[in-house]
Design an enzyme around this catalytic site. Structure first.
Site, PDB file in Angstrom:
ATOM      1  N   CYS A 193      -6.706  -3.977  -6.778  1.00  0.00           N
ATOM      2  CA  CYS A 193      -7.932  -3.793  -7.166  1.00  0.00           C
ATOM      3  C   CYS A 193      -8.398  -4.968  -7.892  1.00  0.00           C
ATOM      4  O   CYS A 193      -9.358  -5.590  -7.605  1.00  0.00           O
ATOM      5  CB  CYS A 193      -8.161  -2.467  -7.945  1.00  0.00           C
ATOM      6  SG  CYS A 193      -7.681  -0.950  -6.978  1.00  0.00           S
ATOM      7  N   CYS A 215      -4.753  -0.644 -11.153  1.00  0.00           N
ATOM      8  CA  CYS A 215      -4.429  -1.230  -9.782  1.00  0.00           C
ATOM      9  C   CYS A 215      -4.664  -2.726  -9.894  1.00  0.00           C
ATOM     10  O   CYS A 215      -5.521  -3.514  -9.931  1.00  0.00           O
ATOM     11  CB  CYS A 215      -5.316  -0.575  -8.847  1.00  0.00           C
ATOM     12  SG  CYS A 215      -5.070  -1.294  -7.281  1.00  0.00           S
TER      13      CYS A 215
END
Length: 106
Positions: free
Chosen positions: A33, A30
Site C-alpha cells: 500500500c 502494508c
C-alpha cells in the site's frame, strides 16, 4: 483522495449511490500500500470522472468483510451504486496495472 474516516457521510453504501467511485482499501502497515500510495494522485488525475475514497482496512474491518476484501491494496470500482469491477489480490500493484484496470471498465 478522500479518506473515508474524514468524510461526513459514514454510510458507504449511501455515499456511493450516485456517481463513479474507486474504493481504495489500504492499511498503514502494508508495504504494498505504501508502495502505490505516492502514485495515487497521478492515477486520480488520469480519471477525473471518479471519486477516489481511501478506506483503512484496520479501522473499517467490518466494511472490508462486507465487501469481501481479503488482500490489500485493493480497488473496487462503483458506478451509481453498482460494482462494475475489482482489482483484489495480495500482490503488489503498479500504477500501470491500476490504470489499465480502470480503463478496462470504461
Amino acid at each position: 483522495m478522500k479518506e473515508f474516516a474524514k468524510m461526513a457521510e459514514t454510510n458507504l453504501t449511501h455515499l456511493i449511490t450516485k456517481g463513479k467511485h474507486v474504493l481504495f482499501f489500504t492499511a498503514t502497515w502494508c508495504s504494498d500500500c505504501r508502495f502505490i500510495k505516492p502514485a495515487m494522485p497521478e492515477i486520480e488525475a488520469e480519471f477525473p470522472e471518479y471519486e477516489f475514497i481511501e478506506i483503512d482496512r484496520d479501522q473499517y474491518i467490518d466494511i472490508c468483510e462486507e465487501w469481501e476484501i481479503f488482500g490489500i491494496p485493493s480497488f473496487v470500482v462503483i458506478d451509481n451504486g453498482r460494482e462494475v469491477g475489482r482489482f483484489v489480490n495480495k500482490d503488489r500493484k503498479t500504477k500501470r496495472e491500476i490504470s489499465e484496470f480502470i480503463h478496462s471498465l470504461s
